[in-house]
Design a protein around this motif. Structure first.
Motif, PDB file in Angstrom:
ATOM      1  N   ASP A 157      55.340  19.561  70.477  1.00  0.00           N
ATOM      2  CA  ASP A 157      54.429  19.304  69.357  1.00  0.00           C
ATOM      3  C   ASP A 157      53.256  18.448  69.823  1.00  0.00           C
ATOM      4  OD1 ASP A 157      53.611  19.578  66.737  1.00  0.00           O
ATOM      5  OD2 ASP A 157      54.730  17.833  66.043  1.00  0.00           O
ATOM      6  N   VAL A 158      52.443  19.029  70.717  1.00  0.00           N
ATOM      7  CA  VAL A 158      51.337  18.281  71.322  1.00  0.00           C
ATOM      8  C   VAL A 158      50.330  17.841  70.273  1.00  0.00           C
ATOM      9  CG1 VAL A 158      49.493  18.369  73.029  1.00  0.00           C
ATOM     10  CG2 VAL A 158      51.668  19.538  73.478  1.00  0.00           C
ATOM     11  N   PHE A 159      50.022  18.729  69.333  1.00  0.00           N
ATOM     12  CA  PHE A 159      48.962  18.433  68.356  1.00  0.00           C
ATOM     13  C   PHE A 159      49.506  18.174  66.949  1.00  0.00           C
ATOM     14  CE2 PHE A 159      47.117  21.054  71.737  1.00  0.00           C
ATOM     15  CZ  PHE A 159      46.140  20.197  72.181  1.00  0.00           C
ATOM     16  N   GLY A 160      50.807  18.022  66.815  1.00  0.00           N
ATOM     17  CA  GLY A 160      51.389  17.537  65.561  1.00  0.00           C
ATOM     18  C   GLY A 160      51.608  18.583  64.489  1.00  0.00           C
ATOM     19  N   ARG A 161      51.604  19.868  64.836  1.00  0.00           N
ATOM     20  CA  ARG A 161      51.808  20.880  63.797  1.00  0.00           C
ATOM     21  C   ARG A 161      53.170  20.715  63.129  1.00  0.00           C
ATOM     22  NH1 ARG A 161      54.357  25.313  62.593  1.00  0.00           N
ATOM     23  NH2 ARG A 161      55.610  25.157  64.497  1.00  0.00           N
ATOM     24  N   VAL A 162      54.206  20.496  63.936  1.00  0.00           N
ATOM     25  CA  VAL A 162      55.550  20.365  63.383  1.00  0.00           C
ATOM     26  C   VAL A 162      55.663  19.090  62.554  1.00  0.00           C
ATOM     27  CG1 VAL A 162      57.994  20.127  63.960  1.00  0.00           C
ATOM     28  CG2 VAL A 162      56.552  21.713  65.254  1.00  0.00           C
ATOM     29  N   ARG A 163      55.144  17.988  63.085  1.00  0.00           N
ATOM     30  CA  ARG A 163      55.255  16.729  62.357  1.00  0.00           C
ATOM     31  C   ARG A 163      54.464  16.739  61.067  1.00  0.00           C
ATOM     32  NH1 ARG A 163      53.273  12.951  66.824  1.00  0.00           N
ATOM     33  NH2 ARG A 163      52.550  14.941  67.662  1.00  0.00           N
ATOM     34  N   ARG A 164      53.297  17.358  61.066  1.00  0.00           N
ATOM     35  CA  ARG A 164      52.542  17.468  59.815  1.00  0.00           C
ATOM     36  C   ARG A 164      53.266  18.382  58.827  1.00  0.00           C
ATOM     37  NH1 ARG A 164      49.442  13.058  59.677  1.00  0.00           N
ATOM     38  NH2 ARG A 164      47.677  13.098  61.127  1.00  0.00           N
ATOM     39  N   THR A 325      44.675  22.324  61.039  1.00  0.00           N
ATOM     40  CA  THR A 325      43.856  21.914  62.169  1.00  0.00           C
ATOM     41  C   THR A 325      44.553  22.193  63.495  1.00  0.00           C
ATOM     42  OG1 THR A 325      42.881  20.163  60.803  1.00  0.00           O
ATOM     43  CG2 THR A 325      42.581  19.986  63.177  1.00  0.00           C
ATOM     44  N   ALA A 326      45.873  22.081  63.523  1.00  0.00           N
ATOM     45  CA  ALA A 326      46.614  22.325  64.760  1.00  0.00           C
ATOM     46  C   ALA A 326      46.452  23.756  65.253  1.00  0.00           C
ATOM     47  CB  ALA A 326      48.087  22.004  64.551  1.00  0.00           C
ATOM     48  N   ALA A 327      46.104  24.676  64.337  1.00  0.00           N
ATOM     49  CA  ALA A 327      45.913  26.075  64.744  1.00  0.00           C
ATOM     50  C   ALA A 327      44.676  26.243  65.626  1.00  0.00           C
ATOM     51  CB  ALA A 327      45.821  26.969  63.514  1.00  0.00           C
ATOM     52  N   LEU A 328      43.781  25.250  65.671  1.00  0.00           N
ATOM     53  CA  LEU A 328      42.611  25.330  66.545  1.00  0.00           C
ATOM     54  C   LEU A 328      42.963  25.098  68.012  1.00  0.00           C
ATOM     55  CD1 LEU A 328      40.007  23.276  64.462  1.00  0.00           C
ATOM     56  CD2 LEU A 328      40.080  25.761  64.745  1.00  0.00           C
ATOM     57  N   PHE A 329      44.132  24.569  68.266  1.00  0.00           N
ATOM     58  CA  PHE A 329      44.493  24.157  69.611  1.00  0.00           C
ATOM     59  C   PHE A 329      45.633  25.025  70.149  1.00  0.00           C
ATOM     60  CE2 PHE A 329      42.794  20.554  67.304  1.00  0.00           C
ATOM     61  CZ  PHE A 329      41.831  20.062  68.174  1.00  0.00           C
ATOM     62  N   PRO A 330      45.815  25.004  71.456  1.00  0.00           N
ATOM     63  CA  PRO A 330      46.896  25.816  72.030  1.00  0.00           C
ATOM     64  C   PRO A 330      48.258  25.303  71.588  1.00  0.00           C
ATOM     65  CG  PRO A 330      45.331  25.114  73.715  1.00  0.00           C
ATOM     66  CD  PRO A 330      45.014  24.329  72.487  1.00  0.00           C
ATOM     67  N   SER A 331      49.223  26.219  71.514  1.00  0.00           N
ATOM     68  CA  SER A 331      50.610  25.832  71.306  1.00  0.00           C
ATOM     69  C   SER A 331      51.328  25.901  72.643  1.00  0.00           C
ATOM     70  CB  SER A 331      51.292  26.749  70.293  1.00  0.00           C
ATOM     71  OG  SER A 331      51.423  28.051  70.803  1.00  0.00           O
ATOM     72  N   GLN A 363      49.993  29.398  74.397  1.00  0.00           N
ATOM     73  CA  GLN A 363      49.372  30.423  73.570  1.00  0.00           C
ATOM     74  C   GLN A 363      48.194  29.806  72.834  1.00  0.00           C
ATOM     75  OE1 GLN A 363      53.008  31.500  71.396  1.00  0.00           O
ATOM     76  NE2 GLN A 363      52.817  33.567  72.245  1.00  0.00           N
ATOM     77  N   TRP A 364      47.097  30.555  72.783  1.00  0.00           N
ATOM     78  CA  TRP A 364      45.880  30.046  72.144  1.00  0.00           C
ATOM     79  C   TRP A 364      45.108  31.228  71.579  1.00  0.00           C
ATOM     80  CZ3 TRP A 364      41.552  26.753  74.923  1.00  0.00           C
ATOM     81  CH2 TRP A 364      40.779  26.098  73.954  1.00  0.00           C
ATOM     82  N   ASN A 365      44.779  31.104  70.313  1.00  0.00           N
ATOM     83  CA  ASN A 365      44.025  32.168  69.653  1.00  0.00           C
ATOM     84  C   ASN A 365      42.523  32.028  69.887  1.00  0.00           C
ATOM     85  OD1 ASN A 365      46.317  33.355  68.546  1.00  0.00           O
ATOM     86  ND2 ASN A 365      46.267  31.991  66.769  1.00  0.00           N
ATOM     87  N   PHE A 366      42.139  31.556  71.041  1.00  0.00           N
ATOM     88  CA  PHE A 366      40.731  31.372  71.388  1.00  0.00           C
ATOM     89  C   PHE A 366      40.204  32.669  72.001  1.00  0.00           C
ATOM     90  CE2 PHE A 366      37.319  30.070  74.237  1.00  0.00           C
ATOM     91  CZ  PHE A 366      36.580  29.233  73.429  1.00  0.00           C
TER      92      PHE A 366
END
Length: 516
Positions: A157-164, A325-331, A363-366
């Motif tokens: 959970d680098v960018f906090g998607r799970v914690r949010r 916001t976490a969707a902007l960053f790689p998972s 994975q990154w939707n970029f």
């Protein structure tokens, strides 16, 4: 296998601690200082005080039947059961989101019976047509295949998607808990009002019957005077009008009383046919006769569940901005698998049959992040709406309380005035009767005084009911009653035969009739 995976798995806690949560951190909204001050209408009556409201406010009516009905409603009411189920559902969502903090694992096992033809082996050998020494006449090979595997994946959970997501789910859970408390307040107030109205309509019906009885005596007197040649037919007819007007009020009042008894049955989880015996026998409106403690704005906002639910919804929607916001960053995920394959079951788990793989997956939707940015805008708009809802809920709570305080003070003043009017009208009617019997007054004055007495008594009975309703409305606006709620029943209430306070039977509707 465990020793080989120990090194990569040991890095998971360090990666989790190093992670950060994107999106805004929640800050509780600021409430205007004026909203926490004593109520404007709190000084409108000497029957109000600034002391804190007791949890079980209905006990101030000092009516055991009402206490029991509210406890039954807390246990069996269907709206409360729905709110409780919604809370349990929200708790399940929290558990589901918390599962994202742990690796997901899959264990697999497979057995298959296989056959490979000689030509297939030749094709796999480059199409040379030679596959080694194969005995003549052998066209293929049959064999068993045993496989066992273990797969694990862990989202770092680098960018906090799970914690949010967990934060949002917890906010929804707290809001659902507050909505359950709000349902309890609504049901308690509905039960108290239905009970007070049932008693009030019974009291009004009693007043109408008493009025008809008294006017029946006057009608008998005027009939005897007419028979003796001392009265007129007009006097008899005028007396009959008042009697029948009083009689006409009784059926409608009884119908309203029965409607409230049916409502009480439904509120306590029973079919309308199972009316409450204590409520049916009530003919005196319950009223709080002591000073009502109302507290101040600060205690009101802290106590009202709808304010709490709106605040927790705002917290949940704020966390959803971080999820979007976490969707902007790689998972980043760590994947690991281990497998063992053999042609015999005894070969599984041996070093010669064992294989594994471990490594990260990014994975990154970029560069296509338009959808993610659109979701962020939606989340921010939802948070703005939740903030406005919270602010509106605060204003509504204050408005409802001030309005209830004003109406209660007015109801008390009106009731006191009507009580004095009823006492004066009763004295005037008695004096008119004495003067008429002694021949010092005419029948018209007697008739008018008795009409005034009937109107004053009816108005006072209606006012008594209005005072009780105003008290219940005030308690509902103050938002108490959920603190000490009993457990919610999982089964329907006992049948009428098993509860002496619940009874089946027809309603007796006594109506005074014209006497001759």
């Amino acid at each position: 296998m465990i020793r080989r995976l120990r090194g990569p798995l040991a890095t998971l806690p360090a990666l989790a601690l190093a992670a950060c949560a994107v999106g805004p951190n929640y800050k509780p909204p600021v409430v205007q200082p004026d909203a926490k001050q004593p109520f404007v209408e709190g000084q409108a009556s000497t029957m109000l005080s600034g002391q804190p409201l007791p949890a079980n406010w209905w006990e101030m009516f000092q009516d055991p039947a009402l206490d029991r009905l509210i406890q039954d409603a807390f246990a069996y009411n269907t709206d409360i059961r729905v709110a409780d189920a919604n809370l349990r559902q929200a708790r399940g969502v929290v558990l589901q989101q918390r599962a994202g903090l742990f690796p997901s694992t899959t264990v697999s096992g497979q057995y298959s019976r296989n056959r490979t033809g000689v030509d297939s082996l030749a094709a796999q050998n480059g199409g040379t047509g030679t596959v080694g020494a194969i005995p003549a006449g052998v066209d293929g090979f049959d064999y068993n295949l045993f496989q066992a595997g273990f797969d694990a994946s862990y989202e770092v959970d680098v960018f906090g998607r799970v914690r949010r997501s967990i934060e949002a789910a917890r906010g929804d859970e707290a809001a659902a808990r507050a909505q359950l408390d709000a349902a309890r307040i609504t049901i308690a107030a509905s039960v108290a009002q239905a009970y007070a109205d049932a008693c009030g309509y019974a009291a009004q019906a009693d007043v109408a019957r008493e009025t008809a009885r008294l006017q029946g005596d006057t009608l008998n007197l005027t009939q005897r005077l007419l028979d003796a040649g001392r009265g007129t037919r007009r006097d008899v007819d005028q007396a009959a009008v008042i009697v029948e007007q009083a009689n006409a009020q009784v059926p409608q009042l009884e119908a309203e009383r029965r409607a409230q008894l049916y409502a009480l049955a439904a509120l306590t989880g029973r079919p309308p046919a199972e009316i409450d015996g204590d409520a049916q026998a009530c003919h005196v409106v319950p009223k709080v006769k002591t000073v009502i403690p109302v507290g101040d704005g600060a205690t009101l906002l802290a106590r009202r569940p709808d304010v709490r639910a709106a605040e927790r919804t705002l917290a949940a929607d704020t966390a959803r901005i971080g999820v979007a916001t976490a969707a902007l960053f790689p998972s980043v995920s760590l994947l690991g698998s281990a497998n063992s394959t053999g042609t015999k079951g005894s070969q599984l788990g041996t070093a010669r049959s064992f294989g594994f793989s471990v490594g990260p997956l990014i994975q990154w939707n970029f560069p296509n992040i338009l959808a993610a940015r659109a979701q962020i805008k939606q989340a921010k708009a939802g948070t703005d709406a939740s903030l406005a809802t919270f602010q509106g809920t605060v204003l509504t709570a204050l408005k409802e309380t001030e309005s209830a305080l004003a109406r209660y003070a007015a109801a008390l003043d009106q009731n006191a005035a009507l009580a004095r009017a009823a006492a004066a009208a009763d004295d005037a009617a008695k004096l008119s009767r004495i003067r008429f019997d002694s021949g010092r007054d005419n029948f018209l004055n007697l008739l008018v005084s008795e009409q005034d007495r009937a109107s004053a008594r009816s108005a006072l009975a209606q006012s008594d009911q209005a005072v009780a309703d105003a008290q219940v409305s005030l308690f509902k606006a103050l938002g108490g009653g959920w603190e000490n709620a009993p457990p919610i029943a999982t089964a329907a209430p006992a049948a009428a035969s098993g509860n002496p306070s619940v009874q089946r039977g027809s309603f007796a509707v006594p109506v005074s009739r014209k006497s001759n």
